[in-house]
Design a protein around this motif. Structure first.
Motif, PDB file in Angstrom:
ATOM      1  N   ARG A 164      -0.439   9.972   5.969  1.00  0.00           N
ATOM      2  CA  ARG A 164      -0.713   9.388   4.925  1.00  0.00           C
ATOM      3  C   ARG A 164      -1.205  10.240   3.884  1.00  0.00           C
ATOM      4  O   ARG A 164      -0.785  10.127   2.752  1.00  0.00           O
ATOM      5  N   HIS A 166       6.370   8.860  12.904  1.00  0.00           N
ATOM      6  CA  HIS A 166       5.898   8.763  11.616  1.00  0.00           C
ATOM      7  C   HIS A 166       6.598   8.228  10.578  1.00  0.00           C
ATOM      8  O   HIS A 166       6.094   7.916   9.487  1.00  0.00           O
ATOM      9  N   LEU A 181       5.782   4.839   8.682  1.00  0.00           N
ATOM     10  CA  LEU A 181       4.722   4.945   7.845  1.00  0.00           C
ATOM     11  C   LEU A 181       4.927   5.764   6.554  1.00  0.00           C
ATOM     12  O   LEU A 181       4.559   5.397   5.461  1.00  0.00           O
ATOM     13  N   GLU A 237       7.031   3.555   4.188  1.00  0.00           N
ATOM     14  CA  GLU A 237       6.133   2.603   3.684  1.00  0.00           C
ATOM     15  C   GLU A 237       5.363   3.043   2.470  1.00  0.00           C
ATOM     16  O   GLU A 237       5.195   2.731   1.225  1.00  0.00           O
ATOM     17  N   ILE A 238       4.702   4.346   2.462  1.00  0.00           N
ATOM     18  CA  ILE A 238       3.691   4.794   1.534  1.00  0.00           C
ATOM     19  C   ILE A 238       4.639   5.216   0.326  1.00  0.00           C
ATOM     20  O   ILE A 238       4.326   5.278  -0.772  1.00  0.00           O
ATOM     21  N   ALA A 292      -1.566   9.584  12.320  1.00  0.00           N
ATOM     22  CA  ALA A 292      -1.295   8.911  11.041  1.00  0.00           C
ATOM     23  C   ALA A 292      -2.270   8.938   9.706  1.00  0.00           C
ATOM     24  O   ALA A 292      -1.673   9.082   8.694  1.00  0.00           O
TER      25      ALA A 292
END
Length: 229
Positions: free
Chosen positions: A31, A51, A54, A57-58, A27
């Motif tokens: 990111r 993934h 995530l 979201e970013i 993760a």
């Protein structure tokens, strides 16, 4: 797209799918991948399904698209399972899906099975961009043309050379063959081994409109350093 039309590293960045598909990707690495994509204005971030939530979201609110792979890297998954995987990725925020075709069916001459496999994923991610990976290193030229034609028939938005996990990656010859087969109606993504500006230029000149690479930062940084597009 003609490589000569690209005027700078920003133009190149807009063709890059910034990619992290290792089995052991973490993760924090995802990111960082997304943060790099935002900083350099890449077109998309391509990650494994685990993934994609995530990444979405970013990347929310940005122009960078979260992308998930489906049936990856072998393509040897039942159509309904690929469709379910695609639907799950879309539900978690994927804006693009890169799927692997049913290579065994293609080689066996079962054209309907290949077309239906792609169509099942197409239906599951309706409204999202679909790229179809044909894994060119495992096919002869006639099979490559056939795979591209079936992808067009099934409603794909792109054909893509490679997973990067088989016996070879993108070649200029394959990109040119794929572009000649699909015409100008859909995109061609060169993926696997695109690690230098020279390679990127060659793929784009041959007809690629996307580059899947884990070396995107190095490519655009080289351009900014004076070896520009």
């Amino acid at each position: 797209m003609d490589a000569s039309a690209l005027s700078g590293s920003h133009d190149l960045a807009g063709l890059i799918d910034h990619t992290l598909l290792r089995a052991d990707a973490t993760a924090p690495e995802v990111r960082r991948l997304c943060e790099e994509a935002l900083a350099h204005r890449f077109k998309a971030v391509c990650v494994n399904p685990v993934h994609v939530g995530l990444a979405a979201e970013i990347l929310a609110g940005s122009a960078v698209a979260p992308c998930s792979v489906v049936g990856f890297p072998l393509g040897a998954v039942m159509p309904q399972d690929k469709a379910a995987e695609a639907a799950g990725a879309v539900a978690r925020g994927a804006a693009e899906i890169d799927m692997v075709i049913a290579l065994g069916a293609l080689k066996a001459g079962d054209h309907a099975a290949v077309r239906d496999d792609i169509a099942a994923v197409r239906a599951a991610c309706r409204g999202r961009l679909l790229k179809v990976i044909v894994e060119t290193c495992l096919l002869d030229d006639a099979q490559k043309r056939l795979a591209c034609s079936l992808a067009v028939e099934a409603g794909a938005d792109f054909v893509k050379t490679s997973t990067g996990f088989s016996t070879g990656g993108a070649t200029v010859a394959d990109v040119a063959l794929m572009r000649a087969t699909v015409g100008d109606g859909i995109g061609v993504k060169a993926s696997g081994g695109v690690r230098s500006l020279e390679s990127a230029r060659a793929m784009i000149a041959a007809g690629a409109t996307r580059l899947g690479t884990s070396s995107g930062v190095a490519l655009v940084t080289a351009g900014l350093a004076g070896d520009g597009y």
